[in-house]
Design a protein around this motif. Structure first.
Motif, PDB file in Angstrom:
ATOM      1  N   ARG A   1       0.992  -1.247   0.058  1.00 14.03           N
ATOM      2  CA  ARG A   1      -0.015  -0.095  -0.002  1.00 14.03           C
ATOM      3  C   ARG A   1       0.808   1.311  -0.018  1.00 14.03           C
ATOM      4  NH1 ARG A   1      -4.451  -1.684   4.453  1.00 14.03           N
ATOM      5  NH2 ARG A   1      -5.884  -3.299   3.094  1.00 14.03           N
ATOM      6  N   ILE A   2       1.930   1.107   0.861  1.00 12.70           N
ATOM      7  CA  ILE A   2       2.769   2.389   0.959  1.00 12.70           C
ATOM      8  C   ILE A   2       3.539   2.655  -0.704  1.00 12.70           C
ATOM      9  CG2 ILE A   2       5.151   3.192   1.732  1.00 12.70           C
ATOM     10  CD1 ILE A   2       4.217   2.100   4.557  1.00 12.70           C
ATOM     11  N   LEU A   3       3.902   1.397  -1.120  1.00 15.07           N
ATOM     12  CA  LEU A   3       4.457   1.683  -2.306  1.00 15.07           C
ATOM     13  C   LEU A   3       3.541   2.093  -3.498  1.00 15.07           C
ATOM     14  CD1 LEU A   3       7.139   1.116  -3.871  1.00 15.07           C
ATOM     15  CD2 LEU A   3       6.290  -1.043  -4.286  1.00 15.07           C
ATOM     16  N   GLU A   4       2.418   1.610  -3.227  1.00 18.82           N
ATOM     17  CA  GLU A   4       1.298   2.094  -4.342  1.00 18.82           C
ATOM     18  C   GLU A   4       1.066   3.669  -4.182  1.00 18.82           C
ATOM     19  OE1 GLU A   4      -0.929   1.993  -7.610  1.00 18.82           O
ATOM     20  OE2 GLU A   4       0.295   0.414  -6.866  1.00 18.82           O
ATOM     21  N   LYS A   5       1.046   4.195  -2.875  1.00 19.39           N
ATOM     22  CA  LYS A   5       0.894   5.619  -2.790  1.00 19.39           C
ATOM     23  C   LYS A   5       1.860   6.188  -3.310  1.00 19.39           C
ATOM     24  CE  LYS A   5      -2.376   5.337   1.317  1.00 19.39           C
ATOM     25  NZ  LYS A   5      -2.223   5.764   2.769  1.00 19.39           N
ATOM     26  N   LYS A   6       3.131   5.851  -2.936  1.00 20.49           N
ATOM     27  CA  LYS A   6       4.245   6.434  -3.673  1.00 20.49           C
ATOM     28  C   LYS A   6       4.257   6.519  -5.022  1.00 20.49           C
ATOM     29  CE  LYS A   6       7.766   5.476   0.023  1.00 20.49           C
ATOM     30  NZ  LYS A   6       8.973   5.098   0.538  1.00 20.49           N
ATOM     31  N   ARG A   7       3.854   5.429  -5.852  1.00 21.16           N
ATOM     32  CA  ARG A   7       3.893   5.388  -7.230  1.00 21.16           C
ATOM     33  C   ARG A   7       2.777   6.433  -7.629  1.00 21.16           C
ATOM     34  NH1 ARG A   7       3.986  -0.978  -7.996  1.00 21.16           N
ATOM     35  NH2 ARG A   7       6.068  -1.482  -7.364  1.00 21.16           N
ATOM     36  N   ARG A   8       1.621   6.272  -7.143  1.00 22.24           N
ATOM     37  CA  ARG A   8       0.681   7.156  -7.474  1.00 22.24           C
ATOM     38  C   ARG A   8       0.821   8.575  -7.337  1.00 22.24           C
ATOM     39  NH1 ARG A   8      -3.950   4.994  -4.889  1.00 22.24           N
ATOM     40  NH2 ARG A   8      -4.404   3.745  -6.558  1.00 22.24           N
ATOM     41  N   LYS A   9       1.481   8.803  -6.285  1.00 21.15           N
ATOM     42  CA  LYS A   9       1.990  10.446  -6.140  1.00 21.15           C
ATOM     43  C   LYS A   9       2.916  10.691  -7.159  1.00 21.15           C
ATOM     44  CE  LYS A   9       4.071  13.316  -2.510  1.00 21.15           C
ATOM     45  NZ  LYS A   9       4.457  14.426  -3.465  1.00 21.15           N
ATOM     46  N   ALA A  10       4.316   9.963  -7.357  1.00 19.07           N
ATOM     47  CA  ALA A  10       5.141   9.997  -8.674  1.00 19.07           C
ATOM     48  C   ALA A  10       4.509  10.337  -9.767  1.00 19.07           C
ATOM     49  CB  ALA A  10       5.975   9.108  -8.505  1.00 19.07           C
ATOM     50  N   LEU A  11       3.320   9.505 -10.371  1.00 23.82           N
ATOM     51  CA  LEU A  11       2.575   9.684 -11.495  1.00 23.82           C
ATOM     52  C   LEU A  11       1.952  10.971 -11.390  1.00 23.82           C
ATOM     53  CD1 LEU A  11       1.896   8.368 -14.125  1.00 23.82           C
ATOM     54  CD2 LEU A  11       0.053   7.148 -12.983  1.00 23.82           C
ATOM     55  N   ILE A  12       1.208  11.317 -10.587  1.00 21.17           N
ATOM     56  CA  ILE A  12       0.508  12.610 -10.402  1.00 21.17           C
ATOM     57  C   ILE A  12       1.508  13.727 -10.601  1.00 21.17           C
ATOM     58  CG2 ILE A  12      -0.962  14.206  -8.769  1.00 21.17           C
ATOM     59  CD1 ILE A  12      -2.373  11.328  -7.917  1.00 21.17           C
ATOM     60  N   ASP A  13       2.560  13.759  -9.797  1.00 18.28           N
ATOM     61  CA  ASP A  13       3.565  14.642  -9.818  1.00 18.28           C
ATOM     62  C   ASP A  13       4.229  14.759 -11.302  1.00 18.28           C
ATOM     63  OD1 ASP A  13       3.262  15.199  -7.082  1.00 18.28           O
ATOM     64  OD2 ASP A  13       4.961  14.366  -6.664  1.00 18.28           O
ATOM     65  N   PHE A  14       4.547  13.823 -11.933  1.00 14.63           N
ATOM     66  CA  PHE A  14       4.885  13.763 -13.362  1.00 14.63           C
ATOM     67  C   PHE A  14       3.958  14.188 -14.199  1.00 14.63           C
ATOM     68  CE2 PHE A  14       5.440  11.686 -17.516  1.00 14.63           C
ATOM     69  CZ  PHE A  14       6.847  12.230 -17.579  1.00 14.63           C
ATOM     70  N   SER A  15       2.784  13.951 -14.049  1.00 13.86           N
ATOM     71  CA  SER A  15       1.731  14.297 -15.226  1.00 13.86           C
ATOM     72  C   SER A  15       1.285  15.727 -14.743  1.00 13.86           C
ATOM     73  CB  SER A  15       0.388  13.635 -15.013  1.00 13.86           C
ATOM     74  OG  SER A  15      -0.241  13.566 -13.664  1.00 13.86           O
ATOM     75  N   ASN A  16       1.490  16.403 -13.511  1.00 13.97           N
ATOM     76  CA  ASN A  16       1.204  17.662 -13.298  1.00 13.97           C
ATOM     77  C   ASN A  16       2.373  18.340 -13.916  1.00 13.97           C
ATOM     78  OD1 ASN A  16      -1.117  17.477 -12.052  1.00 13.97           O
ATOM     79  ND2 ASN A  16      -0.380  17.594  -9.906  1.00 13.97           N
ATOM     80  N   MET A  17       3.581  18.067 -13.906  1.00  8.71           N
ATOM     81  CA  MET A  17       4.817  18.750 -14.316  1.00  8.71           C
ATOM     82  C   MET A  17       4.557  18.646 -15.822  1.00  8.71           C
ATOM     83  SD  MET A  17       8.852  18.521 -13.500  1.00  8.71           S
ATOM     84  CE  MET A  17       8.716  16.614 -13.161  1.00  8.71           C
ATOM     85  N   GLU A  18       4.442  17.636 -16.425  1.00  8.81           N
ATOM     86  CA  GLU A  18       4.223  17.402 -17.819  1.00  8.81           C
ATOM     87  C   GLU A  18       3.072  18.679 -18.509  1.00  8.81           C
ATOM     88  OE1 GLU A  18       5.498  15.687 -20.761  1.00  8.81           O
ATOM     89  OE2 GLU A  18       7.023  15.465 -18.988  1.00  8.81           O
ATOM     90  N   ARG A  19       2.114  18.668 -17.556  1.00  7.31           N
ATOM     91  CA  ARG A  19       0.883  19.409 -18.069  1.00  7.31           C
ATOM     92  C   ARG A  19       1.357  20.972 -17.812  1.00  7.31           C
ATOM     93  NH1 ARG A  19      -2.772  18.113 -14.504  1.00  7.31           N
ATOM     94  NH2 ARG A  19      -3.386  16.143 -15.718  1.00  7.31           N
ATOM     95  N   ALA A  20       2.104  21.246 -17.020  1.00  3.11           N
ATOM     96  CA  ALA A  20       2.628  22.651 -16.841  1.00  3.11           C
ATOM     97  C   ALA A  20       3.516  22.857 -17.883  1.00  3.11           C
ATOM     98  CB  ALA A  20       3.659  22.897 -15.203  1.00  3.11           C
ATOM     99  N   VAL A  21       4.637  21.962 -18.259  1.00  6.17           N
ATOM    100  CA  VAL A  21       5.458  22.139 -19.310  1.00  6.17           C
ATOM    101  C   VAL A  21       4.588  22.281 -20.663  1.00  6.17           C
ATOM    102  CG1 VAL A  21       7.288  21.079 -20.661  1.00  6.17           C
ATOM    103  CG2 VAL A  21       7.423  21.106 -18.297  1.00  6.17           C
ATOM    104  N   VAL A  22       3.719  21.601 -20.793  1.00  6.79           N
ATOM    105  CA  VAL A  22       3.138  21.613 -22.174  1.00  6.79           C
ATOM    106  C   VAL A  22       2.216  23.006 -22.207  1.00  6.79           C
ATOM    107  CG1 VAL A  22       0.930  20.758 -23.452  1.00  6.79           C
ATOM    108  CG2 VAL A  22       2.693  19.284 -22.681  1.00  6.79           C
TER     109      VAL A  22
END
Length: 171
Positions: A90-111
């Motif tokens: 569960r902890i690992l899944e939360k970390k993955r989800r947070k990393a994915l959300i951070d990455f997609s937010n950064m990609e959206r900001a860059v675009v």
């Protein structure tokens, strides 16, 4: 237990038995002694066997209890391990989800930033073209009355170039 059994008397040497004639009473007493001796050894063996059997039963029961305790301990450890693995997943899944959300937010900001920069560059070029067109039109209107010609312009804006065509048509 020792008080119940009578200890046998020591036997007379074998040579003495064979050489001396035995009386009837002495034969009976020796037979009784042998019978008592046999009963005593038999009882002793029975007691020894019972004791050995009791020890075996006790050992089996203690082993059963120890195995039961070890099984319960192993099951408890297994339950704790399963819970811990689930918690780690569960902890690992939360970390993955947070990393994915951070990455997609950064990609959206860059675009979005790239889109705004491209829009600003195109708008700036468009404003330059309009300014050039207004300048040419103003000069041409001043000269148009004297030459009576038409001015036709065509503008093509791409992301990297600005193409501008002006035609002067005489009437």
């Amino acid at each position: 237990m020792g008080a119940l059994f009578v200890k046998p008397k020591p036997k007379v040497h074998q040579q003495a038995k064979t050489t001396q004639p035995k009386s009837k009473t002495s034969l009976v007493s020796e037979d009784e002694d042998e019978i008592i001796q046999r009963k005593y050894t038999l009882k002793k063996k029975i007691v020894k066997n019972k004791k050995k059997a009791a020890i075996q039963v006790q050992a089996w029961w203690r082993g059963t209890l120890v195995r039961r305790v070890l099984l319960h301990a192993a099951l408890r450890a297994w339950v704790i391990q399963c819970w811990w693995r689930l918690t780690l997943r569960r902890i690992l899944e939360k970390k993955r989800r947070k990393a994915l959300i951070d990455f997609s937010n950064m990609e959206r900001a860059v675009v979005t930033l790239q889109s705004l920069v491209r829009m600003w560059r195109i708008h700036w070029r468009y404003c330059q073209v309009l300014s050039a067109i207004y300048t040419i039109q103003g000069h041409w209107k001043y000269h148009n009355c004297q030459a009576c010609s038409l001015l036709r312009g065509h503008c093509l804006i791409t992301t990297t170039h600005l193409q501008f065509h002006i035609e002067i048509i005489d009437h």
